[in-house]
Motif scaffolding. Sequence first.
Motif, PDB file in Angstrom:
ATOM      1  N   GLN A 440       0.852  -1.187   0.000  1.00 30.67           N
ATOM      2  CA  GLN A 440       0.000   0.000   0.000  1.00 30.67           C
ATOM      3  C   GLN A 440       0.887   1.236   0.000  1.00 30.67           C
ATOM      4  N   VAL A 441       0.517   2.222  -0.800  1.00 30.70           N
ATOM      5  CA  VAL A 441       1.244   3.489  -0.829  1.00 30.70           C
ATOM      6  C   VAL A 441       0.754   4.368   0.320  1.00 30.70           C
ATOM      7  N   VAL A 442       1.683   4.865   1.119  1.00 33.04           N
ATOM      8  CA  VAL A 442       1.329   5.714   2.256  1.00 33.04           C
ATOM      9  C   VAL A 442       2.195   6.971   2.238  1.00 33.04           C
ATOM     10  N   TYR A 443       1.664   8.036   2.831  1.00 32.60           N
ATOM     11  CA  TYR A 443       2.369   9.318   2.915  1.00 32.60           C
ATOM     12  C   TYR A 443       2.804   9.574   4.350  1.00 32.60           C
ATOM     13  N   ASN A 444       4.016  10.125   4.484  1.00 32.06           N
ATOM     14  CA  ASN A 444       4.511  10.479   5.810  1.00 32.06           C
ATOM     15  C   ASN A 444       3.951  11.831   6.221  1.00 32.06           C
ATOM     16  N   ALA A 445       3.462  11.904   7.452  1.00 28.22           N
ATOM     17  CA  ALA A 445       2.796  13.114   7.918  1.00 28.22           C
ATOM     18  C   ALA A 445       3.768  14.205   8.337  1.00 28.22           C
ATOM     19  N   VAL A 446       5.073  13.925   8.318  1.00 26.58           N
ATOM     20  CA  VAL A 446       6.052  14.930   8.712  1.00 26.58           C
ATOM     21  C   VAL A 446       6.564  15.711   7.517  1.00 26.58           C
ATOM     22  N   ASP A 447       6.970  15.003   6.486  1.00 29.23           N
ATOM     23  CA  ASP A 447       7.573  15.696   5.337  1.00 29.23           C
ATOM     24  C   ASP A 447       6.911  15.360   4.008  1.00 29.23           C
ATOM     25  N   GLY A 448       5.802  14.599   4.038  1.00 20.92           N
ATOM     26  CA  GLY A 448       5.081  14.312   2.805  1.00 20.92           C
ATOM     27  C   GLY A 448       5.723  13.272   1.922  1.00 20.92           C
ATOM     28  N   THR A 449       6.817  12.632   2.357  1.00 21.81           N
ATOM     29  CA  THR A 449       7.454  11.607   1.532  1.00 21.81           C
ATOM     30  C   THR A 449       6.543  10.396   1.415  1.00 21.81           C
ATOM     31  N   ARG A 450       6.770   9.632   0.348  1.00 22.25           N
ATOM     32  CA  ARG A 450       5.890   8.503   0.055  1.00 22.25           C
ATOM     33  C   ARG A 450       6.640   7.203   0.258  1.00 22.25           C
ATOM     34  N   SER A 451       5.969   6.198   0.812  1.00 24.00           N
ATOM     35  CA  SER A 451       6.587   4.899   1.086  1.00 24.00           C
ATOM     36  C   SER A 451       5.638   3.782   0.679  1.00 24.00           C
ATOM     37  N   TRP A 452       6.204   2.567   0.600  1.00 24.76           N
ATOM     38  CA  TRP A 452       5.395   1.360   0.439  1.00 24.76           C
ATOM     39  C   TRP A 452       5.247   0.699   1.797  1.00 24.76           C
ATOM     40  N   GLN A 453       4.018   0.347   2.129  1.00 27.53           N
ATOM     41  CA  GLN A 453       3.770  -0.372   3.376  1.00 27.53           C
ATOM     42  C   GLN A 453       3.536  -1.848   3.104  1.00 27.53           C
ATOM     43  N   TYR A 454       4.281  -2.715   3.796  1.00 26.30           N
ATOM     44  CA  TYR A 454       4.072  -4.158   3.774  1.00 26.30           C
ATOM     45  C   TYR A 454       3.682  -4.606   5.185  1.00 26.30           C
ATOM     46  N   ARG A 455       2.708  -5.509   5.274  1.00 27.33           N
ATOM     47  CA  ARG A 455       2.257  -6.030   6.562  1.00 27.33           C
ATOM     48  C   ARG A 455       2.355  -7.555   6.525  1.00 27.33           C
ATOM     49  N   PHE A 456       3.025  -8.138   7.541  1.00 29.03           N
ATOM     50  CA  PHE A 456       3.242  -9.583   7.601  1.00 29.03           C
ATOM     51  C   PHE A 456       2.585 -10.141   8.859  1.00 29.03           C
ATOM     52  N   LEU A 457       1.724 -11.135   8.651  1.00 31.05           N
ATOM     53  CA  LEU A 457       1.021 -11.742   9.782  1.00 31.05           C
ATOM     54  C   LEU A 457       1.896 -12.745  10.510  1.00 31.05           C
ATOM     55  N   THR A 458       2.872 -13.359   9.787  1.00 35.02           N
ATOM     56  CA  THR A 458       3.835 -14.273  10.409  1.00 35.02           C
ATOM     57  C   THR A 458       5.216 -13.969   9.853  1.00 35.02           C
ATOM     58  N   GLU A 459       6.231 -14.592  10.430  1.00 31.11           N
ATOM     59  CA  GLU A 459       7.609 -14.355  10.003  1.00 31.11           C
ATOM     60  C   GLU A 459       7.934 -15.033   8.677  1.00 31.11           C
ATOM     61  N   THR A 460       7.108 -15.975   8.238  1.00 32.89           N
ATOM     62  CA  THR A 460       7.418 -16.713   7.006  1.00 32.89           C
ATOM     63  C   THR A 460       6.376 -16.525   5.918  1.00 32.89           C
ATOM     64  N   ALA A 461       5.208 -15.940   6.239  1.00 33.32           N
ATOM     65  CA  ALA A 461       4.150 -15.798   5.230  1.00 33.32           C
ATOM     66  C   ALA A 461       4.396 -14.570   4.368  1.00 33.32           C
ATOM     67  N   ASP A 462       3.719 -14.548   3.210  1.00 33.96           N
ATOM     68  CA  ASP A 462       3.792 -13.380   2.346  1.00 33.96           C
ATOM     69  C   ASP A 462       3.053 -12.207   2.986  1.00 33.96           C
TER      70      ASP A 462
END
Length: 547
Positions: A440-462
């Motif tokens: 997911q594309v997210v914006y930083n609330a401090v300087d407006g820079t853009r990042s990709w967010q990855y979320r992992f439910l386990t240490e080995t899952a996608d």
Amino acid sequence: MVNFLQKAALPLLISAAMLASVPLGASAQQVVPDQRTQAEIDAVQLLLDQGVVSEKVDQLGPKAEVAAYVLRTRKPDLEALNRLVNGLLKYADGQGYNGSSVGGMLEQNNGELRSSPGAPLEARMMSRKPMDVSLNGQPSVLAPWDEYREPLYFDDKAYFPLYRMMTMLGGDAKWNGVDWEVTAISPWGSRWKVPIGEREIRNEAGDTIATLSGPVVLADSQVLVPYDFWNTLTGYRMEWDRSRKSLSIVTEPLYRPEDPVEGYGGSSTGYVVPDLNVRVDGRFTRLTHLPINYEGILYYPVELIQNIMDLTAEYDSQSRRLTLTTNRTIEEARFAQPALPSPHLYGVPVNTISYLQYTLDGVQSSAEGKPLQLSSPLVENQGRLYAPINELAAIAGYQVSYTADKTLYLNKPVTQRIREKLMPGVSRDRVRMLLGNQLQVVYNAVDGTRSWQYRFLTETADATLVPQQERAASEKPGGFELEAVDRKALGDGTLKLQLFVHHDPAGLMISGYTLYTGTSDGIQETRLHADGSVTERLLKDDEVAGP
């Protein structure tokens, strides 16, 4: 001259009449209806009231709501607010393409991948590319067959010509037009009956010895069989990579079951496993040679270990030492379909090399000062050295398991993969290859820079995406998401890792990342900076994400 004046005057009269119809005091801009939402109008006014110049506010468009949201919740001063606005203005959003191609798809400005508008035409053009045939990991010297340049597909399975394949591998095939069947003759003389239109393959006595994934077909004057014909009957591994139009044939070692194991100079007996599957981080990997099982341990050619895992292995016969080097680059893995079960297990002679010492990334001894040494020997068959897959994978940091269906699972924890592979300057498409497209594309609330967010439910899952309806509306001002640590999910364990990959889309390279992990002591932040340095700390209770 009169005609010219008439032609010139008529448009002027029409224009004058149109202007006369506009009420006094109205401008051309007021004629066009305002397409902005009330939330955007309020956001624009708030930013203007705070002193942000109108030109920048106009350029923000819907992202004005992001800046206004941050202004209301964090109350930054004008300098910080301008820094946020300038950051937001750097990035284009929406359905436009940024020119980057990832895995045959185009990356949009919002970070999502879409098929090229010309994909159907591109696919038709690709279908005219000759096949790439490799035999035992080496490009075949045979040119694509004139009469059969393209594999045919039935039920999405690739079919190949039986006669051509059998003769290329050293066997033969004879056509029986009366019974509409082919007798396939293996390189070692075994004969199999292959009836047209059926899936069952029979021996000379008429017994069914194999069942194929699809029926044998007659098309374009060729008898065609699905690729698993060779896996099932010969122990050869045939792998068809549809995207690459690549056919990989593995026959080594070439087995002759009628010959006794003795006579090759071997001191022990190993068993070739023609249907071993190896899954690395959840995906089947392509084996270009068949592994050997020796005393319950799986072995693979030393020089090809790097095709399975992030490890290169080199053996020095003079020092009797194995040099292991971790590969920290993100390579394009060649994934494959699983090999089908085979009833054959062939014995081969092997010599062993025991008590072998090794070095790992230049380290020769353990923390206790003892030399690093393999607990399993190397084995040698017909001049080729094989190394124990399981042990080398464990040395490289993989979690290893082997199941009864002949599948070897190698899983490296996501945290370790991130720390080993993600470095400043790595391209975004390489990040996708390592971590996938569930971002997911997210914006930083401090300087407006853009990042990709990855979320992992386990240490080995996608990575997994948060459903749209579960995201808080306050985190999506104007439809844009803000970079925020999910304290609740990390705290209760429903989320194992949360990763923000930082990058400038105009440069196509990442500048670093921030990784959040839930621990018993709290939420740990691991930050990779643009200069390659890494810092770690525990977040305080009142802290939020961001530099």
